[in-house]
Motif scaffolding. Sequence first.
Motif, short mmCIF file in Angstrom:
data_model
loop_
_atom_site.label_atom_id
_atom_site.label_comp_id
_atom_site.label_asym_id
_atom_site.label_seq_id
_atom_site.Cartn_x
_atom_site.Cartn_y
_atom_site.Cartn_z
N LEU A 14 0.84 -1.19 0.00
CA LEU A 14 0.00 0.00 0.00
C LEU A 14 0.88 1.25 0.00
O LEU A 14 2.02 1.22 0.44
N THR A 15 0.33 2.35 -0.49
CA THR A 15 1.04 3.62 -0.45
C THR A 15 1.07 4.12 0.99
O THR A 15 0.26 3.68 1.82
N PRO A 16 1.97 5.05 1.31
CA PRO A 16 2.02 5.58 2.68
C PRO A 16 0.68 6.13 3.15
O PRO A 16 0.29 5.91 4.30
N GLU A 17 -0.03 6.85 2.28
CA GLU A 17 -1.31 7.42 2.67
C GLU A 17 -2.33 6.33 2.92
O GLU A 17 -3.08 6.36 3.92
N GLU A 18 -2.38 5.33 2.04
CA GLU A 18 -3.33 4.23 2.21
C GLU A 18 -3.01 3.40 3.45
O GLU A 18 -3.91 2.99 4.19
N ALA A 19 -1.72 3.18 3.69
CA ALA A 19 -1.30 2.39 4.84
C ALA A 19 -1.67 3.08 6.15
O ALA A 19 -2.16 2.46 7.10
N GLU A 20 -1.46 4.39 6.19
CA GLU A 20 -1.78 5.16 7.40
C GLU A 20 -3.28 5.17 7.64
O GLU A 20 -3.74 5.00 8.78
N GLU A 21 -4.05 5.38 6.57
CA GLU A 21 -5.51 5.40 6.70
C GLU A 21 -6.04 4.04 7.15
O GLU A 21 -6.91 3.95 8.02
N ARG A 22 -5.51 2.97 6.57
CA ARG A 22 -5.93 1.62 6.93
C ARG A 22 -5.56 1.31 8.39
O ARG A 22 -6.32 0.67 9.11
N ALA A 23 -4.40 1.77 8.82
CA ALA A 23 -3.94 1.52 10.19
C ALA A 23 -4.88 2.19 11.19
O ALA A 23 -5.23 1.59 12.22
N VAL A 24 -5.28 3.42 10.90
CA VAL A 24 -6.18 4.13 11.79
C VAL A 24 -7.53 3.42 11.86
O VAL A 24 -8.11 3.26 12.95
N ARG A 25 -8.05 2.98 10.74
CA ARG A 25 -9.32 2.26 10.71
C ARG A 25 -9.22 0.97 11.50
O ARG A 25 -10.16 0.55 12.18
N GLN A 26 -8.06 0.32 11.41
CA GLN A 26 -7.86 -0.95 12.10
C GLN A 26 -7.91 -0.77 13.63
O GLN A 26 -8.27 -1.70 14.36
N MET A 27 -7.60 0.42 14.11
CA MET A 27 -7.59 0.68 15.55
C MET A 27 -8.99 0.68 16.14
O MET A 27 -9.18 0.44 17.33
N GLY A 28 -9.99 0.95 15.32
CA GLY A 28 -11.36 0.98 15.80
C GLY A 28 -11.90 2.39 15.92
O GLY A 28 -11.27 3.36 15.47
N ASP A 29 -13.08 2.51 16.52
CA ASP A 29 -13.74 3.80 16.67
C ASP A 29 -13.11 4.59 17.82
O ASP A 29 -13.09 4.13 18.96
N ALA A 30 -12.61 5.77 17.50
CA ALA A 30 -11.91 6.58 18.52
C ALA A 30 -12.85 6.97 19.66
O ALA A 30 -12.43 7.01 20.83
N GLY A 31 -14.10 7.24 19.35
CA GLY A 31 -15.06 7.61 20.39
C GLY A 31 -15.31 6.48 21.36
O GLY A 31 -15.38 6.69 22.58
N GLU A 32 -15.47 5.26 20.84
CA GLU A 32 -15.69 4.10 21.70
C GLU A 32 -14.47 3.82 22.57
O GLU A 32 -14.58 3.48 23.75
N ILE A 33 -13.29 3.95 21.96
CA ILE A 33 -12.05 3.74 22.72
C ILE A 33 -11.94 4.78 23.84
O ILE A 33 -11.58 4.45 24.98
N GLY A 34 -12.27 6.03 23.53
CA GLY A 34 -12.22 7.09 24.53
C GLY A 34 -13.17 6.83 25.68
O GLY A 34 -12.85 7.08 26.84
N LEU A 35 -14.37 6.30 25.37
CA LEU A 35 -15.35 5.99 26.41
C LEU A 35 -14.82 4.91 27.34
O LEU A 35 -14.99 4.98 28.57
N GLN A 36 -14.16 3.91 26.78
CA GLN A 36 -13.57 2.85 27.61
C GLN A 36 -12.48 3.40 28.51
O GLN A 36 -12.40 3.04 29.69
N PHE A 37 -11.63 4.26 27.96
CA PHE A 37 -10.59 4.87 28.78
C PHE A 37 -11.19 5.71 29.90
O PHE A 37 -10.68 5.73 31.02
N HIS A 38 -12.28 6.43 29.59
CA HIS A 38 -12.92 7.27 30.60
C HIS A 38 -13.42 6.43 31.77
O HIS A 38 -13.26 6.82 32.94
N ASN A 39 -14.01 5.29 31.48
CA ASN A 39 -14.53 4.43 32.53
C ASN A 39 -13.41 3.88 33.42
O ASN A 39 -13.61 3.63 34.61
N VAL A 40 -12.23 3.70 32.83
CA VAL A 40 -11.11 3.15 33.58
C VAL A 40 -10.40 4.22 34.40
O VAL A 40 -10.06 4.01 35.57
N TYR A 41 -10.20 5.40 33.81
CA TYR A 41 -9.34 6.42 34.42
C TYR A 41 -10.07 7.59 35.05
O TYR A 41 -9.42 8.51 35.55
#
Length: 256
Positions: free
Chosen positions: A43-70
Amino acid sequence: MKPDDFLKKATKPIYNGQVRSEVKEELRDCIEDLTEEFLSRGLTPEEAEERAVRQMGDAGEIGLQFHNVYRPKIEWLEVIWILGWAALIGGLKLSGILISPPISESDTGLRFVGILFLIVAFCDSAVEKYMDLPFLYAWAENWGGAGLGGLANASLFAAIGIGLWVRTFQQLVSLIVIVNIVLQFQRLSISRLRERKEQKYLWEIGVAEGDFDYQGKIKIDGDIKKVRMKRGQTAKKGEPLIITGIDGFVLLSENL
């Protein structure tokens, strides 16, 4: 979504600034590792970066989980610390080691000193939480997860105050419970007020109201707020600044 945008959104709900920075770096490392993997697949650098971010999941959901923990919680280590040392000091008094039995009006002076220690404890605790730093500590360090020993902030004064004031074991138990409830309510309330202020303004962009190199004011979302600049940076009137955290109740800002 760009990696920086993802990281800001995913870590914004984390109340503790130091923890937020550490988690942010860990997430960044994960994104970089995924990006390298996708680059190796052609993949190109732009495609690889975009795919990597998508692979991490939904940022809002991740933030909610962190909020509950911390999010700010009851500091059980402090509760245990006060219970143990207040019981010890109170036990020494009630057993006649600090004052000859029977305990009566002869301990009026000790009770007065005990009240003073309790007043100092509540004032010290409020200052400590408002400023977000230990006012007096050894190992406990604001109950950030350290051990149970040492001269631990307001808890030292609270334990001494309880122990010196009581005249019966029933009073000792009751006062330990009451002081712990009031202290934890006070500390939790201040922490959550700080959290709400930080969450409202974190990563928002404001405009400097004047020239300053340490502390000044910016206009953000129609409000005028006091801010403190990152060490070594200066602000010029009309210059955009980004909020990066909070120190006590003062917002921290940096140049864009």
